[in-house]
Design a protein around this motif. Sequence first.
Motif, PDB file in Angstrom:
ATOM      1  N   GLU A   1       0.930  -1.156  -0.008  1.00  0.00           N
ATOM      2  CA  GLU A   1      -0.053   0.164   0.029  1.00  0.00           C
ATOM      3  C   GLU A   1       0.715   1.197  -0.178  1.00  0.00           C
ATOM      4  OE1 GLU A   1      -4.112   1.076   1.659  1.00  0.00           O
ATOM      5  OE2 GLU A   1      -2.884   0.954   3.435  1.00  0.00           O
ATOM      6  N   THR A   2       1.934   1.330   0.732  1.00  0.00           N
ATOM      7  CA  THR A   2       2.786   2.407   0.653  1.00  0.00           C
ATOM      8  C   THR A   2       3.440   2.621  -0.551  1.00  0.00           C
ATOM      9  OG1 THR A   2       3.418   2.163   2.951  1.00  0.00           O
ATOM     10  CG2 THR A   2       4.937   3.267   1.832  1.00  0.00           C
ATOM     11  N   ALA A   3       3.782   1.655  -1.124  1.00  0.00           N
ATOM     12  CA  ALA A   3       4.544   1.623  -2.612  1.00  0.00           C
ATOM     13  C   ALA A   3       3.329   2.221  -3.509  1.00  0.00           C
ATOM     14  CB  ALA A   3       4.975   0.179  -2.981  1.00  0.00           C
ATOM     15  N   ILE A   4       2.016   1.785  -3.521  1.00  0.00           N
ATOM     16  CA  ILE A   4       1.159   2.301  -4.307  1.00  0.00           C
ATOM     17  C   ILE A   4       1.117   3.711  -4.222  1.00  0.00           C
ATOM     18  CG2 ILE A   4      -1.327   2.179  -4.955  1.00  0.00           C
ATOM     19  CD1 ILE A   4      -1.311  -0.838  -4.231  1.00  0.00           C
ATOM     20  N   LEU A   5       0.792   4.165  -2.937  1.00  0.00           N
ATOM     21  CA  LEU A   5       0.583   5.645  -2.612  1.00  0.00           C
ATOM     22  C   LEU A   5       1.823   6.220  -3.140  1.00  0.00           C
ATOM     23  CD1 LEU A   5      -0.992   5.124   1.109  1.00  0.00           C
ATOM     24  CD2 LEU A   5      -2.217   6.217  -1.264  1.00  0.00           C
ATOM     25  N   SER A   6       2.986   6.063  -2.883  1.00  0.00           N
ATOM     26  CA  SER A   6       4.344   6.528  -3.265  1.00  0.00           C
ATOM     27  C   SER A   6       4.300   6.864  -4.790  1.00  0.00           C
ATOM     28  CB  SER A   6       5.504   6.001  -2.922  1.00  0.00           C
ATOM     29  OG  SER A   6       5.776   4.835  -3.508  1.00  0.00           O
ATOM     30  N   MET A   7       3.807   5.797  -5.452  1.00  0.00           N
ATOM     31  CA  MET A   7       3.765   5.788  -6.886  1.00  0.00           C
ATOM     32  C   MET A   7       2.679   7.100  -7.565  1.00  0.00           C
ATOM     33  SD  MET A   7       4.513   2.036  -8.592  1.00  0.00           S
ATOM     34  CE  MET A   7       3.840   1.096  -7.314  1.00  0.00           C
ATOM     35  N   VAL A   8       1.555   6.766  -6.923  1.00  0.00           N
ATOM     36  CA  VAL A   8       0.320   7.557  -7.270  1.00  0.00           C
ATOM     37  C   VAL A   8       0.738   9.043  -6.782  1.00  0.00           C
ATOM     38  CG1 VAL A   8      -2.161   8.275  -6.812  1.00  0.00           C
ATOM     39  CG2 VAL A   8      -1.384   5.839  -6.816  1.00  0.00           C
ATOM     40  N   THR A   9       1.170   9.411  -5.816  1.00  0.00           N
ATOM     41  CA  THR A   9       1.400  10.793  -5.448  1.00  0.00           C
ATOM     42  C   THR A   9       2.817  11.382  -5.827  1.00  0.00           C
ATOM     43  OG1 THR A   9       2.014   9.951  -3.135  1.00  0.00           O
ATOM     44  CG2 THR A   9      -0.202  10.531  -3.393  1.00  0.00           C
TER      45      THR A   9
END
Length: 456
Positions: free
Chosen positions: A117-125
């Motif tokens: 989830e952290t990896a996803i959020l870091s890619m999105v933002t």
Amino acid sequence: MRKALSGIFSKSAWSFRTLATAAMAATFVLTAANVSYAARDAAIVVDANTGKTLYASNANARRYPASLTKMMTLYLTFEALAKGKITKSTQVPFSANASAEPPTKLGVRKGSSVSVETAILSMVTKSANDSSTAMAEMLGGSEANFAQMMTAKARALGMNGTVFRNAHGLPNPGQFTTARDMATLGIALREHYPQYYDYFSQRSFMYGRQRINGHNRLLGRIKGVDGIKTGYTRASGFNLVSSVAVDGRRLVAVVMGGTSGASRDNQMAKLINAYLPKASKRGGGDLIAKIDDNSPVRALAKVILPKRDAPTPDSRPDAGEVVVASAAPALVAAPEPKKAVAAAASEPADIPFAQAYVEPETAHAVDPVKTASLPSGWVVQVASSPSKSDAEAVLDKTTRQARTVLADASGFTMPFSKGGVTYFRARFSGFDNQTAALKACNALKKKRIECFAIEQ
């Protein structure tokens, strides 16, 4: 006397011819630069309920995706989540390769890990390149294998003008897409994985004690905008894919090759305002067929987005059009390498991923700037050293001394050669414009940290 005058006029004529020739050459170079830059423009607006193309300009022309690449990385991540191969709490390990990716990045050290989830959020933002590579290595075994998975998935979705070579979008001459393909991917992300789609509307997230802010300035600015992704390299210009949903009407719009983040955002806002009222409130079911990877016959897109039902105010480029990054790092674009153009133009429109684009032999054919999605080209430089480790140490020290000033900035090193010696500039990126960079530098100087702002 006559000879003297003749000599003067002769010299004058020579000088005039020289100046005229120089002026013509300068005009040619500037014109070539403008043409080269204009060639990056592309846009499309698609009714996400019906698949109808409402607007298109150079929509099928080959373009560099930059960090729009991460949309496919996220698609495959969502697919793995949906199939139960991973969970949101699964730890994503960061190899030396992933940790070494240039900014923008989360800054995870080699051997450490973060949750999916952290990896996803870091890619999105933040559009984190290190997270993208780490996820690619976890899901694909290697980034190269994952890139093949990305291209295969693109083909299965009907994205016939796209080839991926990496998971983050940093410059690679063999990695390209079209505005239409990016619209297809944007629609597929919402249709196939609505349970994860809300990630694209995240404007910030907490990473430890640090708040990471996103780059998508249209979130909260334009009613109904709920994602999706920004992208930038010097070769691609400023890219943006936007999804909009208002009162039953839904659009996916793509703008590529913007001259700045602000101009790109303004163009997107105009397209949304102009075409959202023309979108349908009724849909005809899913536009992009879901793909069963276990099936012996891979499904293709159920509906290929229409190509001929749109008003196209600009002339459509030739089918073989390709954008080749100019030689770097010059303020004026250099002529495109003829060898690269010829190789690309000879390819068919639908390129099997196993026979993808052959990279030009010249290493400088791709822009050397090592950023994927910075909101602007302005950076703050704090040091320059012949030692990369020393430059990185300055970045760490500066970050500790000025956490508030650099809360939204990312430190990185950039190599350059002088007198046969390689030096490393220590810089911070993530500033919206010159004013923001100057303001940050002035704040650093108040803390007795020498610096200067520069547009790279």
